[in-house]
Motif scaffolding. Structure first.
Motif, PDB file in Angstrom:
ATOM      1  N   HIS A 188       0.826  -1.220   0.000  1.00 50.71           N
ATOM      2  CA  HIS A 188       0.000   0.000   0.000  1.00 50.71           C
ATOM      3  C   HIS A 188       0.862   1.274   0.000  1.00 50.71           C
ATOM      4  N   GLU A 201      -2.474   0.325   7.696  1.00 51.70           N
ATOM      5  CA  GLU A 201      -1.591  -0.728   7.188  1.00 51.70           C
ATOM      6  C   GLU A 201      -0.371  -0.143   6.480  1.00 51.70           C
ATOM      7  N   HIS A 233       2.357  -7.135   4.483  1.00 54.68           N
ATOM      8  CA  HIS A 233       0.972  -6.657   4.629  1.00 54.68           C
ATOM      9  C   HIS A 233       0.458  -6.921   6.036  1.00 54.68           C
ATOM     10  N   VAL A 234      -0.725  -6.353   6.301  1.00 48.71           N
ATOM     11  CA  VAL A 234      -1.417  -6.583   7.563  1.00 48.71           C
ATOM     12  C   VAL A 234      -2.825  -7.046   7.215  1.00 48.71           C
ATOM     13  N   GLU A 257      -6.325  -7.878  -1.060  1.00 48.42           N
ATOM     14  CA  GLU A 257      -5.034  -7.270  -1.428  1.00 48.42           C
ATOM     15  C   GLU A 257      -5.000  -6.894  -2.913  1.00 48.42           C
TER      16      GLU A 257
END
Ligand SMILES: [Zn+2]
Length: 273
Positions: free
Chosen positions: A39, A53, A109-110, A146
């Motif tokens: 992101h 995130e 990522h989260v 995602e």
């Protein structure tokens, strides 16, 4: 399944105990690792009560880069797909790694679950993904969430050959992908999962496969790490703390160190001419 993973990880750890990996031959090309902070810019990724995130992923990526520099010196070169709060498309992230001739790609990522899901505030744990066809709806949901960021890119339908991130039929393209790199990717995923559990203290959700566009577009072994769940307030606190980010970065660098001993020059494994 978990049992097999533990046996596998134990064998790898035993391998390192018996093998000397300390010295680098002089003049050896550096191992190149591409670290992809998920992101950025107007794409915030998932949000907790306060944390975003995109900030967590960038902090962990930067910590990894500095730890790798301290630990490996010139023998490992880090390429960050972003080093500030900017938007970078998924294909461009992969292309940055491809152009750099990276040996390994790690996307950070989260995780989160949908707003009205039961257990949203208690779900927890790390999972490391390799590219493949999802074996459960839960894995598909993570990939869909995602991949949906491509909708923020101009002409995404053209760029990604008509791929629709929200339609499960689109995901069939991943079934036969990454054949050459899959075993190496699984090695890294198992090591990252091991250290995220044992060192960073995350609950173990296991190594998984799903169709992530960013992994599909890379030409080297690649993994996508979901560090933990932002929708769980306790995990959000961990992920946004200096201690939590430090632990996650250190876990991934330990995995990288072990992976590199197993695959010192993965991009040069093609037969010599
Ligand atoms: Zn993400």
């Amino acid at each position: 399944m978990t049992c097999y993973r533990h046996i596998f990880t134990t064998l790898i750890i035993a391998f390192f105990a018996l093998t000397s990996v300390a010295s680098e031959p002089a003049g050896c090309e550096p191992f190149v690792v591409a670290i992809d902070a998920g992101h950025g810019g107007h794409d915030h990724g998932t949000r907790g009560r306060r944390a975003r995130e995109k900030d967590v992923t960038l902090a962990v990526a930067r910590l990894m880069a500095s730890k790798i520099g301290e630990r490996f010196g010139d023998s490992v070169r880090v390429v960050l797909t972003r080093d500030s709060d900017v938007f970078v498309g998924l294909r461009e992230r992969a292309d940055i790694a491809n152009r750099a001739g990276a040996d390994l790609f790690i996307s950070i990522h989260v995780n989160s679950v949908a707003a009205r899901s039961r257990g949203r505030e208690t779900v927890q744990g790390a999972s490391v993904y390799t590219l493949g066809l999802h074996k459960s709806d839960a894995n598909l949901a993570v990939a869909m969430a995602e991949n949906a960021v491509i909708e923020l890119e101009e002409d995404y339908s053209e760029q990604y050959q008509g791929f629709d991130p929200n339609v499960s039929e689109s995901y069939i393209i991943f079934e036969l992908s990454q054949g050459d790199n899959l075993n190496s990717s699984i090695d890294m995923a198992a090591l990252a999962q091991h250290y995220l559990t044992d060192y960073a203290g995350r609950a173990d959700r296991g190594v998984r496969q799903a169709g992530f566009l960013v992994l599909w577009a890379t030409r080297m072994p690649s993994v996508l790490v979901e560090l933990d769940f932002m929708c769980n307030p306790r995990m959000e606190r961990f992920l946004s703390s200096t201690e939590g980010q430090e632990r996650c970065a250190e876990a991934l660098v330990r995995a990288l160190a072990d992976y590199r001993a197993l695959h010192p020059h993965s991009r040069r494994t093609a037969p010599a001419d």
